[in-house]
Design a protein around this motif. Structure first.
Motif, PDB file in Angstrom:
ATOM      1  N   GLN A 134       0.917  -1.046   0.016  1.00  0.00           N
ATOM      2  CA  GLN A 134       0.023   0.059   0.057  1.00  0.00           C
ATOM      3  C   GLN A 134       0.855   1.415  -0.145  1.00  0.00           C
ATOM      4  N   LYS A 135       1.883   1.309   0.746  1.00  0.00           N
ATOM      5  CA  LYS A 135       2.829   2.258   0.893  1.00  0.00           C
ATOM      6  C   LYS A 135       3.653   2.743  -0.613  1.00  0.00           C
ATOM      7  N   LEU A 136       3.758   1.479  -1.258  1.00  0.00           N
ATOM      8  CA  LEU A 136       4.435   1.787  -2.515  1.00  0.00           C
ATOM      9  C   LEU A 136       3.334   2.350  -3.468  1.00  0.00           C
ATOM     10  N   ILE A 137       2.212   1.726  -3.409  1.00  0.00           N
ATOM     11  CA  ILE A 137       1.333   2.190  -4.399  1.00  0.00           C
ATOM     12  C   ILE A 137       1.102   3.710  -4.161  1.00  0.00           C
ATOM     13  N   GLN A 138       0.914   3.869  -2.828  1.00  0.00           N
ATOM     14  CA  GLN A 138       0.744   5.551  -2.740  1.00  0.00           C
ATOM     15  C   GLN A 138       1.857   6.454  -3.129  1.00  0.00           C
ATOM     16  N   GLU A 139       3.068   6.027  -3.245  1.00  0.00           N
ATOM     17  CA  GLU A 139       4.170   6.492  -3.744  1.00  0.00           C
ATOM     18  C   GLU A 139       4.007   6.655  -5.101  1.00  0.00           C
ATOM     19  N   ILE A 140       3.731   5.605  -5.949  1.00  0.00           N
ATOM     20  CA  ILE A 140       3.613   5.593  -7.396  1.00  0.00           C
ATOM     21  C   ILE A 140       2.411   6.642  -7.695  1.00  0.00           C
ATOM     22  N   GLN A 141       1.544   6.403  -7.144  1.00  0.00           N
ATOM     23  CA  GLN A 141       0.325   7.470  -7.401  1.00  0.00           C
ATOM     24  C   GLN A 141       0.463   8.925  -7.071  1.00  0.00           C
ATOM     25  N   SER A 142       1.550   8.997  -6.186  1.00  0.00           N
ATOM     26  CA  SER A 142       1.779  10.508  -6.012  1.00  0.00           C
ATOM     27  C   SER A 142       2.853  11.133  -7.124  1.00  0.00           C
ATOM     28  N   GLU A 143       3.337  10.143  -7.650  1.00  0.00           N
ATOM     29  CA  GLU A 143       4.476  10.665  -8.989  1.00  0.00           C
ATOM     30  C   GLU A 143       3.818  10.333 -10.465  1.00  0.00           C
ATOM     31  N   HIS A 144       2.994   9.670 -10.424  1.00  0.00           N
ATOM     32  CA  HIS A 144       2.530   9.353 -11.975  1.00  0.00           C
ATOM     33  C   HIS A 144       0.895   9.837 -12.059  1.00  0.00           C
ATOM     34  N   PRO A 145       0.295  10.344 -13.278  1.00  0.00           N
ATOM     35  CA  PRO A 145      -0.863  10.644 -13.336  1.00  0.00           C
ATOM     36  C   PRO A 145      -1.781   9.345 -13.372  1.00  0.00           C
TER      37      PRO A 145
ATOM     38  N   ALA B 285       7.783  -1.651 -15.011  1.00  0.00           N
ATOM     39  CA  ALA B 285       8.282  -1.278 -13.764  1.00  0.00           C
ATOM     40  C   ALA B 285       9.121  -0.358 -13.585  1.00  0.00           C
ATOM     41  N   LYS B 286      10.250  -0.337 -14.570  1.00  0.00           N
ATOM     42  CA  LYS B 286      11.150   0.763 -14.693  1.00  0.00           C
ATOM     43  C   LYS B 286      10.536   2.188 -15.134  1.00  0.00           C
ATOM     44  N   SER B 287       9.595   2.207 -15.941  1.00  0.00           N
ATOM     45  CA  SER B 287       8.858   3.185 -16.395  1.00  0.00           C
ATOM     46  C   SER B 287       8.279   3.955 -15.200  1.00  0.00           C
ATOM     47  N   TYR B 288       7.869   3.041 -14.265  1.00  0.00           N
ATOM     48  CA  TYR B 288       6.980   3.700 -12.960  1.00  0.00           C
ATOM     49  C   TYR B 288       8.114   4.191 -12.031  1.00  0.00           C
ATOM     50  N   GLY B 289       9.556   3.995 -12.368  1.00  0.00           N
ATOM     51  CA  GLY B 289      10.496   4.355 -11.669  1.00  0.00           C
ATOM     52  C   GLY B 289      10.878   3.440 -10.391  1.00  0.00           C
ATOM     53  N   LEU B 290      10.315   2.222 -10.594  1.00  0.00           N
ATOM     54  CA  LEU B 290      10.718   1.179  -9.401  1.00  0.00           C
ATOM     55  C   LEU B 290      12.045   0.528  -9.772  1.00  0.00           C
TER      56      LEU B 290
ATOM     57  N   ARG C 112      14.515  -3.123  -8.458  1.00  0.00           N
ATOM     58  CA  ARG C 112      14.418  -4.568  -8.351  1.00  0.00           C
ATOM     59  C   ARG C 112      13.777  -4.876  -7.026  1.00  0.00           C
ATOM     60  N   ASP C 113      14.135  -4.182  -5.808  1.00  0.00           N
ATOM     61  CA  ASP C 113      13.681  -4.732  -4.614  1.00  0.00           C
ATOM     62  C   ASP C 113      12.335  -4.088  -4.319  1.00  0.00           C
ATOM     63  N   GLN C 114      11.910  -3.053  -4.863  1.00  0.00           N
ATOM     64  CA  GLN C 114      10.564  -2.467  -4.686  1.00  0.00           C
ATOM     65  C   GLN C 114       9.663  -3.242  -5.640  1.00  0.00           C
ATOM     66  N   PHE C 115      10.134  -3.620  -6.690  1.00  0.00           N
ATOM     67  CA  PHE C 115       9.022  -4.647  -7.371  1.00  0.00           C
ATOM     68  C   PHE C 115       8.720  -5.712  -6.804  1.00  0.00           C
ATOM     69  N   PHE C 116       9.823  -6.354  -6.286  1.00  0.00           N
ATOM     70  CA  PHE C 116       9.672  -7.396  -5.499  1.00  0.00           C
ATOM     71  C   PHE C 116       8.640  -7.609  -4.302  1.00  0.00           C
ATOM     72  N   GLU C 117       8.710  -6.510  -3.866  1.00  0.00           N
ATOM     73  CA  GLU C 117       7.675  -6.235  -2.704  1.00  0.00           C
ATOM     74  C   GLU C 117       6.214  -6.284  -3.435  1.00  0.00           C
ATOM     75  N   LEU C 118       6.092  -5.586  -4.560  1.00  0.00           N
ATOM     76  CA  LEU C 118       4.928  -5.449  -4.898  1.00  0.00           C
ATOM     77  C   LEU C 118       4.139  -6.870  -5.640  1.00  0.00           C
ATOM     78  N   LEU C 119       5.032  -7.953  -5.510  1.00  0.00           N
ATOM     79  CA  LEU C 119       4.570  -9.292  -5.881  1.00  0.00           C
ATOM     80  C   LEU C 119       3.794 -10.260  -5.020  1.00  0.00           C
ATOM     81  N   ALA C 120       3.810  -9.460  -3.592  1.00  0.00           N
ATOM     82  CA  ALA C 120       3.308 -10.412  -2.509  1.00  0.00           C
ATOM     83  C   ALA C 120       1.728 -10.879  -2.659  1.00  0.00           C
TER      84      ALA C 120
END
Length: 546
Positions: A316-327, A511-516, A518-526
């Motif tokens: 959830q925290k990562l998603i909030q970061e993504i959505q604060s940086e991308h339209p 994932a790179k386009s989102y600025g993530l 490797r470690d951040q992407f792995f967290e999102l796989l949970a």
């Protein structure tokens, strides 16, 4: 005009004073054997859940009255009483109230509660029971503790109900829905989102009723389907509910736990105090074996927002970061450079009546034909354009996605590109760019089918419906559309994808386009528990992340 049989049934029902006439009408007309269970949501709470609710109940010396307004066999209150066997609990309890529309259930509930009181030597507690439709009961008394599991059904007819007198049945549902909507306005589906005019959800109405029957400062313990906290149609309900109570804890049980016999649905239990707004609360998610998956404090920003029940705190925290940086995806609709359009094409109701053998017919694609990055076009039926209006969008190259997808599926988002000349039904959503740039559409497909985009979808939804509204709220990486080199690379990868629909290269590039990293992407796989080990290893291949 109604038949003599329908008029006779109506007269008989009104004499009996029932307002839940749709149930009586269905039974009287010889519907399927379990029709009453379906229409009234008669599914009893598992004992492990009723015991857990008892643990969540407030300890203290101020609980004098307890009520279950949808009591069934009384097991929720029995669990409360049994808890007092080992604790100095409910010592001030004087009054127990049981309501239900089922006379047999009320009698059983009263017997079960009296026996439980006898077992703990509480002869000083009075038990009151009443056969009544709680939704129609004027609220004249309130209680220190309300504990309940209301019915969960959506009030609408279903062809599987096998009701002979369908006009009487539908009229009765509309009549009952209007009565409930007048009493519990936020039980209705959010504006402009009702289907066929049927917009009342009994779970929403039951939750509101339970709150209104609770004393100010008292506690409500309730079992509800998780969907009403995660869908787009319950925004008014969430705003009303969460502004009326202070939620202390919300616990989420996945559909895979299969705790309700015959119901494959996730649900929540809520402990709340009436009279304050909801702020931060404890959110617990269970695994299918009922061990704790994770526990966190959830902060409510907007009361009408969905609650991300299917993802953990780190995601959830990562998603909030993504959505604060991308339209959001909706920004592509507003941007004149792209002019993205989302929608549906033709209604599938009685669609077979529009099929034709003529070559002039338009091939028709349903949701089941669509897979990730591909679709099956063998033997498609054809729609006669004289009997069904074919929309202009059929002349465009479009992205289409399955409208229905279970939360338990390995991958929920199933999208592909569809060329001109094929029409789709409303089991598919449709998206296209007015600019008709093939690279733009392929880049969008790569993003929409990606794990990073889907984890956002999962954070918003727990229903089977992949709505346009949910997709619009998900962020997309602007660089995937604005940077020609990134857009071209995504388009190339889409063109070269294998028949399996799995591409680590596309996933990592998005994932790179989102600025993530490797470690951040792995967290999102949970949340993607059904990904195979070999797939995770392929996604984590270090050479892709250089």
């Amino acid at each position: 005009m109604r038949t003599e049989q329908e008029q006779a049934i109506t007269k008989k029902l009104k004499k009996r004073g029932q307002r839940m006439l749709h149930v009586e009408a269905a039974i009287a007309s010889g519907a399927r054997h379990d029709i009453e269970k379906r229409l009234t949501g008669k599914y009893y709470t598992p004992y492990c859940v009723s015991d857990r609710l008892a643990e969540l109940s407030m300890v203290g010396d101020r609980i004098k009255s307890v009520c279950d307004p949808f009591c069934g066999d009384g097991r929720l209150i029995v669990s409360l009483i049994e808890r007092s066997r080992s604790e100095d609990y409910l010592k001030t309890l004087k009054h127990i109230v049981l309501f239900d529309r089922d006379a047999v259930a009320v009698e059983e509930a009263e017997n079960n509660v009296r026996n439980a009181l006898r077992d703990v030597s509480r002869s000083d507690v009075t038990v009151e029971s009443k056969v009544v439709d709680t939704f129609l009961l004027p609220i004249t008394e309130r209680y220190d503790l309300v504990i309940t599991n209301p019915p969960w059904e959506q009030l609408k007819p279903d062809s599987r109900d096998q009701v002979a007198d369908s006009s009487l049945y539908k009229d009765a549902i509309r009549d009952y829905s209007k009565v409930i909507a007048d009493s519990f306005p936020s039980a209705a589906t959010s504006k402009k989102r009702s289907v066929g005019g049927y917009n009342i959800n009994l779970a929403r109405a039951g939750a509101i009723a339970a709150i209104e029957m609770t004393e100010i400062g008292g506690q409500t313990l309730i079992v509800l389907p998780s969907t009403i906290f995660c869908d787009q149609v319950s925004t008014e309900f969430r705003n009303n509910f969460l502004s009326s109570v202070k939620v202390d804890s919300l616990e989420y049980y996945p559909a895979e736990a299969k705790l309700f016999k015959g119901v494959d649905q996730s649900f929540v239990t809520i402990s709340a105090q009436r009279g304050k707004r909801t702020g931060p609360f404890s959110l617990t998610r269970y695994k299918s074996d009922l061990s704790i998956l994770d526990q966190r404090e959830h902060h409510v920003e907007c009361l009408s927002d969905t609650i991300p029940l299917s993802i953990g705190g780190r995601e959830q925290k990562l998603i909030q970061e993504i959505q604060s940086e991308h339209p959001h995806l909706s920004c592509l609709e507003k941007d004149p450079r792209y002019r993205l359009r989302l929608g549906r094409e033709i209604d599938e109701t009685r669609i077979a009546e529009s099929f034709t053998e003529s070559n002039r017919g338009i091939p028709f694609l349903k949701g089941r034909n669509v897979n990730r990055f591909s679709f099956v076009d063998d033997g498609l039926p054809r729609i006669c354009p004289e009997t069904k209006k074919i929309p202009r969008s059929v002349s465009y190259q479009r992205l289409v996605w399955r409208d229905v997808s279970r939360p338990s599926q390995k991958r929920r988002v199933q999208a592909c590109i569809l060329g001109p000349g094929i029409v789709t039904g409303n089991s598919l959503g449709v998206a296209y760019f007015c600019a008709q740039d093939p690279e733009l559409l392929k880049a969008l497909l790569a993003v929409v089918n990606s794990l990073v985009f889907e984890v956002q979808v999962r954070s918003i939804l727990a229903t089977n419906h992949i709505s346009q509204g949910a997709l619009r709220k998900c962020s997309v990486p602007h660089i995937a559309f604005e940077d020609v080199s990134v857009r071209s690379k995504l388009a190339y990868l889409v063109d070269t994808i294998s028949s399996s629909g799995f591409s680590p290269e596309i996933e990592v590039e998005v994932a790179k386009s989102y600025g993530l990293n490797r470690d951040q992407f792995f967290e999102l796989l949970a949340p993607f528990s059904k990904l195979e080990e070999r797939e995770v290893n392929a996604l984590m291949e270090r050479t892709l992340w250089v």
